[in-house]
Design an enzyme around this catalytic site. Sequence first.
Site, mmCIF file in Angstrom:
data_model
loop_
_atom_site.group_PDB
_atom_site.id
_atom_site.type_symbol
_atom_site.label_atom_id
_atom_site.label_comp_id
_atom_site.label_asym_id
_atom_site.label_seq_id
_atom_site.Cartn_x
_atom_site.Cartn_y
_atom_site.Cartn_z
ATOM 1 N N THR A 25 0.835 -1.196 0.000
ATOM 2 C CA THR A 25 0.000 0.000 0.000
ATOM 3 C C THR A 25 0.871 1.249 0.000
ATOM 4 O O THR A 25 1.819 1.344 0.775
ATOM 5 C CB THR A 25 -0.911 -0.030 1.251
ATOM 6 O OG1 THR A 25 -1.857 -1.087 1.071
ATOM 7 C CG2 THR A 25 -1.630 1.276 1.470
ATOM 8 N N GLN A 97 -4.496 -7.226 -5.734
ATOM 9 C CA GLN A 97 -4.940 -7.732 -4.434
ATOM 10 C C GLN A 97 -6.322 -7.164 -4.096
ATOM 11 O O GLN A 97 -6.493 -5.946 -3.994
ATOM 12 C CB GLN A 97 -3.938 -7.372 -3.333
ATOM 13 C CG GLN A 97 -4.230 -8.174 -2.061
ATOM 14 C CD GLN A 97 -3.339 -7.824 -0.882
ATOM 15 O OE1 GLN A 97 -3.067 -6.650 -0.630
ATOM 16 N NE2 GLN A 97 -2.910 -8.826 -0.138
ATOM 17 N N HIS A 178 -7.302 -10.918 -0.511
ATOM 18 C CA HIS A 178 -6.613 -10.507 0.714
ATOM 19 C C HIS A 178 -7.317 -11.151 1.914
ATOM 20 O O HIS A 178 -8.308 -10.647 2.414
ATOM 21 C CB HIS A 178 -6.630 -8.983 0.833
ATOM 22 C CG HIS A 178 -5.600 -8.435 1.774
ATOM 23 N ND1 HIS A 178 -5.008 -9.198 2.763
ATOM 24 C CD2 HIS A 178 -5.042 -7.198 1.874
ATOM 25 C CE1 HIS A 178 -4.141 -8.451 3.432
ATOM 26 N NE2 HIS A 178 -4.140 -7.235 2.909
ATOM 27 N N ASN A 181 -3.679 -10.213 7.454
ATOM 28 C CA ASN A 181 -3.373 -8.931 8.116
ATOM 29 C C ASN A 181 -4.535 -8.251 8.833
ATOM 30 O O ASN A 181 -4.585 -7.026 8.944
ATOM 31 C CB ASN A 181 -2.741 -7.959 7.104
ATOM 32 C CG ASN A 181 -1.347 -8.418 6.695
ATOM 33 O OD1 ASN A 181 -0.757 -9.277 7.356
ATOM 34 N ND2 ASN A 181 -0.828 -7.863 5.610
ATOM 35 N N ARG A 230 -4.033 -14.729 -0.004
ATOM 36 C CA ARG A 230 -3.000 -14.435 0.996
ATOM 37 C C ARG A 230 -3.536 -14.673 2.399
ATOM 38 O O ARG A 230 -4.643 -14.223 2.732
ATOM 39 C CB ARG A 230 -2.545 -12.979 0.861
ATOM 40 C CG ARG A 230 -1.260 -12.698 1.632
ATOM 41 C CD ARG A 230 -0.686 -11.329 1.345
ATOM 42 N NE ARG A 230 0.765 -11.383 1.406
ATOM 43 C CZ ARG A 230 1.551 -10.391 1.810
ATOM 44 N NH1 ARG A 230 1.032 -9.234 2.171
ATOM 45 N NH2 ARG A 230 2.851 -10.532 1.850
ATOM 46 N N ASN A 238 -2.991 -5.279 12.903
ATOM 47 C CA ASN A 238 -4.379 -4.821 12.995
ATOM 48 C C ASN A 238 -5.196 -5.577 14.038
ATOM 49 O O ASN A 238 -6.364 -5.869 13.836
ATOM 50 C CB ASN A 238 -5.061 -4.895 11.623
ATOM 51 C CG ASN A 238 -4.480 -3.877 10.672
ATOM 52 O OD1 ASN A 238 -4.285 -2.720 11.039
ATOM 53 N ND2 ASN A 238 -4.196 -4.289 9.448
ATOM 54 N N GLY A 325 8.738 -7.648 -0.059
ATOM 55 C CA GLY A 325 7.983 -6.406 0.078
ATOM 56 C C GLY A 325 8.886 -5.200 0.066
ATOM 57 O O GLY A 325 9.199 -4.632 -0.989
ATOM 58 N N ARG A 326 9.379 -4.808 1.245
ATOM 59 C CA ARG A 326 10.180 -3.586 1.356
ATOM 60 C C ARG A 326 11.370 -3.531 0.391
ATOM 61 O O ARG A 326 11.635 -2.456 -0.178
ATOM 62 C CB ARG A 326 10.603 -3.382 2.821
ATOM 63 C CG ARG A 326 9.415 -3.031 3.718
ATOM 64 C CD ARG A 326 9.682 -3.308 5.176
ATOM 65 N NE ARG A 326 9.862 -4.746 5.413
ATOM 66 C CZ ARG A 326 10.076 -5.290 6.598
ATOM 67 N NH1 ARG A 326 10.149 -4.520 7.670
ATOM 68 N NH2 ARG A 326 10.204 -6.601 6.713
HETATM 69 C C1 LIG Z 1 4.594 0.120 3.000
HETATM 70 C C2 LIG Z 1 3.965 -1.225 3.160
HETATM 71 C C3 LIG Z 1 2.702 -1.448 2.642
HETATM 72 C C4 LIG Z 1 2.109 -2.722 2.730
HETATM 73 N N1 LIG Z 1 0.897 -2.936 2.139
HETATM 74 C C5 LIG Z 1 0.362 -4.182 2.098
HETATM 75 C C6 LIG Z 1 -0.827 -4.447 1.364
HETATM 76 O O1 LIG Z 1 -1.396 -3.573 0.697
HETATM 77 N N2 LIG Z 1 -1.315 -5.707 1.393
HETATM 78 C C7 LIG Z 1 -0.708 -6.712 2.088
HETATM 79 O O2 LIG Z 1 -1.186 -7.836 2.089
HETATM 80 N N3 LIG Z 1 0.448 -6.488 2.770
HETATM 81 C C8 LIG Z 1 0.997 -5.260 2.768
HETATM 82 N N4 LIG Z 1 2.200 -5.049 3.404
HETATM 83 C C9 LIG Z 1 2.967 -6.189 3.912
HETATM 84 C C10 LIG Z 1 3.964 -6.673 2.850
HETATM 85 O O3 LIG Z 1 3.288 -7.235 1.734
HETATM 86 C C11 LIG Z 1 4.902 -7.752 3.400
HETATM 87 O O4 LIG Z 1 4.125 -8.786 3.945
HETATM 88 C C12 LIG Z 1 5.839 -7.225 4.485
HETATM 89 O O5 LIG Z 1 6.471 -6.006 4.066
HETATM 90 C C13 LIG Z 1 6.914 -8.249 4.845
HETATM 91 O O6 LIG Z 1 7.703 -8.561 3.711
HETATM 92 P P1 LIG Z 1 9.192 -7.964 3.546
HETATM 93 O O7 LIG Z 1 9.936 -8.371 4.782
HETATM 94 O O8 LIG Z 1 9.734 -8.610 2.308
HETATM 95 O O9 LIG Z 1 9.052 -6.479 3.440
HETATM 96 C C14 LIG Z 1 2.793 -3.777 3.377
HETATM 97 C C15 LIG Z 1 4.059 -3.528 3.934
HETATM 98 C C16 LIG Z 1 4.654 -2.287 3.825
HETATM 99 C C17 LIG Z 1 6.033 -2.070 4.377
#
Ligand SMILES: Cc1cc2nc3c(=O)[nH]c(=O)nc-3n(C[C@H](O)[C@H](O)[C@H](O)COP(=O)(O)O)c2cc1C
Length: 367
Positions: A25, A97, A178, A181, A230, A238, A325-326
């Site tokens: 997001t 998603q 989705h 979370n 997912r 949350n 993700g990040r």
């Molecule tokens: C800025 C940000 C936005 C995220 N938005 C979503 C999202 O829209 N949907 C979702 O399922 N997870 C979301 N997540 C979780 C990520 O998909 C992911 O699970 C999480 O960053 C861990 O993975 P990583 O260690 O590779 O970053 C978000 C995480 C971050 C940091």
Amino acid sequence: MTTLFDPLKAGDLELANRIVMAPLTRNRSPNAIPPDIAVTYYAQRATAGLLITEATAISHQGQGYSDVPGLYGTEQLDAWKRVTDAVHEAGGKIAVQLWHVGRISHVDLQPEGGAPVAPSAIPAKAKTVLIKNGKAEYVDTSPPRALDASELPGIVHTFAAAARNAVETAGFNGVEIHGANGYLLDQFLKSGSNRRTDDYGGSIENRARLLLEVTRAVAEAAGPGRTGIRLSPVTPANDAQDDDPQPLFDYVVRELGPLGLAYVHVIEGATGGPREIKDRPFDYEALRAAYRAAGGKGAWMVNNGYDRPLAEQALQEGDDLVAFGRPFISNPDLVRRLREGAELNQWDKDTFYGGGAEGYIDYPALA
Ligand SMILES: Cc1cc2nc3c(=O)[nH]c(=O)nc-3n(C[C@H](O)[C@H](O)[C@H](O)COP(=O)(O)O)c2cc1C
């Protein structure tokens, strides 16, 4: 030996490699319409085997944060079509998603300022993001009202309609439900947020009912081989909490097994935090085994805190895809960097949510 750079067929999705961009997001879509810079952002990352978009609301009621995109209006679908065209042009694949936030919302974001909806009228101890004067502000979520059972078929239908629009109109290769979370479907699954006494609460079968009805309807609308889901069995994100997650999620994946889905995407541990939580142990190998034993042939996608060595280990242990993700926020060419063992750009948290091009499309690729 399978590597991250080997192709994979996940359902109907032919992926060039095992590296997936996790949903992220970014709160840059005023009026729920992805902006022009989103076209650039996703196209820059198209070397991923699969891009999963930021969570995208299936309805106005499904909105829980300022400036997140939707899939329920013509302008939204047209804007997404520009994104998917650019990704395809760049040789990539992209799934959207599908999101209903349930109680993780605020009256300011809901139709006619109404209360957010939830399985039960239990407020989440959680924040949401409102953008005010261009700045992200964290505010408490509003107390929700419990959905009446008569409203649930409408929610199932809305998920399916969004899925159909996603593949038929917006040009997505696939959709990801989705179910993670602490959002609506996860709220129904977990005992901490679901105190219903009807067919959608109480037993594991009842708490999983809405998620499975949605999954079957979405799979029918988009095609099962273009549908993923997912899940996050133990994340506290949350205010998600379940008294006994292992049998709950073992049941869920056993029911998903026969549906012919493209993939199951599992967040291991606390989303964006520790991969193991002391007071919430969970056996992910047993989960994957339960899915396979039930005939599940979809790809098994894992996420949370992966780097290259950990991702390669996961593939050797039987996982099929790894979502990052990040690292994808700050490395548009993450696939190349992983392949070459190049250094990664560090991400800037201050530009995760809201804003414009900065921290979005200006992270450098390797020369
Ligand atoms: C800025 C940000 C936005 C995220 N938005 C979503 C999202 O829209 N949907 C979702 O399922 N997870 C979301 N997540 C979780 C990520 O998909 C992911 O699970 C999480 O960053 C861990 O993975 P990583 O260690 O590779 O970053 C978000 C995480 C971050 C940091």
